[in-house]
Design a protein around this motif. Structure first.
Motif, PDB file in Angstrom:
ATOM      1  N   PRO A   7       0.813  -1.224   0.000  1.00 25.03           N
ATOM      2  CA  PRO A   7       0.000   0.000   0.000  1.00 25.03           C
ATOM      3  C   PRO A   7       0.850   1.279   0.000  1.00 25.03           C
ATOM      4  O   PRO A   7       0.500   2.252  -0.679  1.00 25.03           O
ATOM      5  CB  PRO A   7      -0.814  -0.108   1.289  1.00 25.03           C
ATOM      6  CG  PRO A   7      -0.856  -1.566   1.590  1.00 25.03           C
ATOM      7  CD  PRO A   7       0.445  -2.121   1.100  1.00 25.03           C
ATOM      8  N   LEU A   8       1.950   1.277   0.742  1.00 27.09           N
ATOM      9  CA  LEU A   8       2.819   2.455   0.758  1.00 27.09           C
ATOM     10  C   LEU A   8       3.427   2.699  -0.619  1.00 27.09           C
ATOM     11  O   LEU A   8       3.529   3.844  -1.074  1.00 27.09           O
ATOM     12  CB  LEU A   8       3.915   2.294   1.812  1.00 27.09           C
ATOM     13  CG  LEU A   8       3.450   2.376   3.264  1.00 27.09           C
ATOM     14  CD1 LEU A   8       4.595   2.022   4.210  1.00 27.09           C
ATOM     15  CD2 LEU A   8       2.879   3.745   3.581  1.00 27.09           C
ATOM     16  N   MET A   9       3.820   1.635  -1.285  1.00 26.74           N
ATOM     17  CA  MET A   9       4.371   1.757  -2.629  1.00 26.74           C
ATOM     18  C   MET A   9       3.315   2.306  -3.594  1.00 26.74           C
ATOM     19  O   MET A   9       3.597   3.178  -4.415  1.00 26.74           O
ATOM     20  CB  MET A   9       4.874   0.399  -3.119  1.00 26.74           C
ATOM     21  CG  MET A   9       5.545   0.451  -4.477  1.00 26.74           C
ATOM     22  SD  MET A   9       6.098  -1.175  -5.029  1.00 26.74           S
ATOM     23  CE  MET A   9       4.536  -1.968  -5.381  1.00 26.74           C
ATOM     24  N   MET A  10       2.086   1.806  -3.473  1.00 28.40           N
ATOM     25  CA  MET A  10       1.013   2.282  -4.353  1.00 28.40           C
ATOM     26  C   MET A  10       0.707   3.760  -4.100  1.00 28.40           C
ATOM     27  O   MET A  10       0.475   4.517  -5.049  1.00 28.40           O
ATOM     28  CB  MET A  10      -0.233   1.417  -4.172  1.00 28.40           C
ATOM     29  CG  MET A  10      -0.057   0.013  -4.706  1.00 28.40           C
ATOM     30  SD  MET A  10      -1.462  -1.065  -4.377  1.00 28.40           S
ATOM     31  CE  MET A  10      -2.676  -0.345  -5.484  1.00 28.40           C
ATOM     32  N   ARG A  11       0.726   4.170  -2.836  1.00 25.57           N
ATOM     33  CA  ARG A  11       0.515   5.593  -2.512  1.00 25.57           C
ATOM     34  C   ARG A  11       1.610   6.447  -3.126  1.00 25.57           C
ATOM     35  O   ARG A  11       1.351   7.519  -3.673  1.00 25.57           O
ATOM     36  CB  ARG A  11       0.513   5.805  -1.006  1.00 25.57           C
ATOM     37  CG  ARG A  11      -0.768   5.536  -0.337  1.00 25.57           C
ATOM     38  CD  ARG A  11      -0.673   5.984   1.099  1.00 25.57           C
ATOM     39  NE  ARG A  11      -1.724   5.380   1.888  1.00 25.57           N
ATOM     40  CZ  ARG A  11      -1.736   5.327   3.198  1.00 25.57           C
ATOM     41  NH1 ARG A  11      -0.737   5.844   3.894  1.00 25.57           N
ATOM     42  NH2 ARG A  11      -2.727   4.769   3.836  1.00 25.57           N
ATOM     43  N   SER A  12       2.839   5.988  -2.984  1.00 24.05           N
ATOM     44  CA  SER A  12       3.981   6.738  -3.516  1.00 24.05           C
ATOM     45  C   SER A  12       3.876   6.883  -5.023  1.00 24.05           C
ATOM     46  O   SER A  12       4.110   7.959  -5.569  1.00 24.05           O
ATOM     47  CB  SER A  12       5.278   6.027  -3.130  1.00 24.05           C
ATOM     48  OG  SER A  12       6.376   6.659  -3.704  1.00 24.05           O
ATOM     49  N   ARG A  13       3.509   5.810  -5.696  1.00 23.03           N
ATOM     50  CA  ARG A  13       3.357   5.877  -7.168  1.00 23.03           C
ATOM     51  C   ARG A  13       2.239   6.833  -7.555  1.00 23.03           C
ATOM     52  O   ARG A  13       2.345   7.547  -8.541  1.00 23.03           O
ATOM     53  CB  ARG A  13       3.081   4.494  -7.728  1.00 23.03           C
ATOM     54  CG  ARG A  13       4.310   3.637  -7.779  1.00 23.03           C
ATOM     55  CD  ARG A  13       4.038   2.356  -8.520  1.00 23.03           C
ATOM     56  NE  ARG A  13       5.235   1.539  -8.563  1.00 23.03           N
ATOM     57  CZ  ARG A  13       5.256   0.279  -8.881  1.00 23.03           C
ATOM     58  NH1 ARG A  13       4.133  -0.339  -9.217  1.00 23.03           N
ATOM     59  NH2 ARG A  13       6.378  -0.397  -8.889  1.00 23.03           N
ATOM     60  N   ASP A  53       3.543  10.309  -7.201  1.00 20.49           N
ATOM     61  CA  ASP A  53       4.475  10.592  -8.301  1.00 20.49           C
ATOM     62  C   ASP A  53       3.715  10.845  -9.614  1.00 20.49           C
ATOM     63  O   ASP A  53       4.131  11.689 -10.422  1.00 20.49           O
ATOM     64  CB  ASP A  53       5.465   9.432  -8.506  1.00 20.49           C
ATOM     65  CG  ASP A  53       6.451   9.298  -7.370  1.00 20.49           C
ATOM     66  OD1 ASP A  53       6.550  10.245  -6.549  1.00 20.49           O
ATOM     67  OD2 ASP A  53       7.096   8.243  -7.282  1.00 20.49           O
ATOM     68  N   ARG A  54       2.639  10.119  -9.798  1.00 24.69           N
ATOM     69  CA  ARG A  54       1.841  10.258 -11.011  1.00 24.69           C
ATOM     70  C   ARG A  54       1.188  11.638 -11.095  1.00 24.69           C
ATOM     71  O   ARG A  54       1.040  12.193 -12.150  1.00 24.69           O
ATOM     72  CB  ARG A  54       0.783   9.167 -11.050  1.00 24.69           C
ATOM     73  CG  ARG A  54       0.128   8.966 -12.390  1.00 24.69           C
ATOM     74  CD  ARG A  54      -0.810   7.824 -12.341  1.00 24.69           C
ATOM     75  NE  ARG A  54      -1.857   8.100 -11.355  1.00 24.69           N
ATOM     76  CZ  ARG A  54      -3.149   7.990 -11.579  1.00 24.69           C
ATOM     77  NH1 ARG A  54      -3.566   7.581 -12.732  1.00 24.69           N
ATOM     78  NH2 ARG A  54      -4.006   8.262 -10.649  1.00 24.69           N
TER      79      ARG A  54
END
Length: 157
Positions: A146-152, A155-156
């Motif tokens: 989930p943290l990775m998805m939030r970061s992406r 960034d998007r």
């Protein structure tokens, strides 16, 4: 935070509450299965053969399973006590926190049960390796992803 939906704050709270209830149903089923397994273990003939480490782990797991059950049922109690008091947004926030806490407890129970089973059926080294891998996998899937998805997403934007 606006997300493009055309809904009132009450409609948003109702939608979020329903989503939390669906998550809670899944969590309760898993918790019930793990708790049932743990409660049955003590009544098996081989239970007397557990060593002190295994017995201690078992007791910790039973206590964690009881905590998971209490955390999973807490939103129901909150809802009953606060029903029709127009506090749904507050109820949604608290239930979300309780479910996050319960994810940690259920993750610990899942890893611990796996370790206990491997310790009894194979050996302690296998149990410790599986527990270590389990902690990494649970953390990666339940927190890291989930943290990775939030970061992406950030960034998007």
């Amino acid at each position: 935070m606006p997300d493009g939906r055309d809904e009132t704050p009450d409609e948003r709270a109702d939608r979020n509450w329903e989503e939390l209830m669906q998550e809670l149903r899944v969590m309760q089923t898993g918790t019930q299965i793990l708790t049932g397994f743990l409660l049955a273990v003590a009544f098996q003939p081989r239970f007397a053969e557990l060593d002190d480490v295994q017995r201690s782990l078992y007791v910790v797991l039973v206590l964690l399973a009881a905590a998971a059950t209490a955390l999973a049922l807490a939103p129901v109690g909150l809802h009953r006590m606060l029903f029709a008091q127009r506090r749904k947004p507050e109820l949604v926030r608290m239930t979300s926190r309780l479910l996050k806490a319960n994810l940690i407890v259920v993750g610990a129970v899942t890893v611990g049960v796996t370790a206990l089973i491997l310790d009894v059926t194979i050996d302690r080294t296998s149990a410790l390796i599986a527990a270590g891998i389990g902690v990494v996998v649970v953390f990666a899937l339940w927190a890291g992803l989930p943290l990775m998805m939030r970061s992406r997403e950030r960034d998007r934007r």
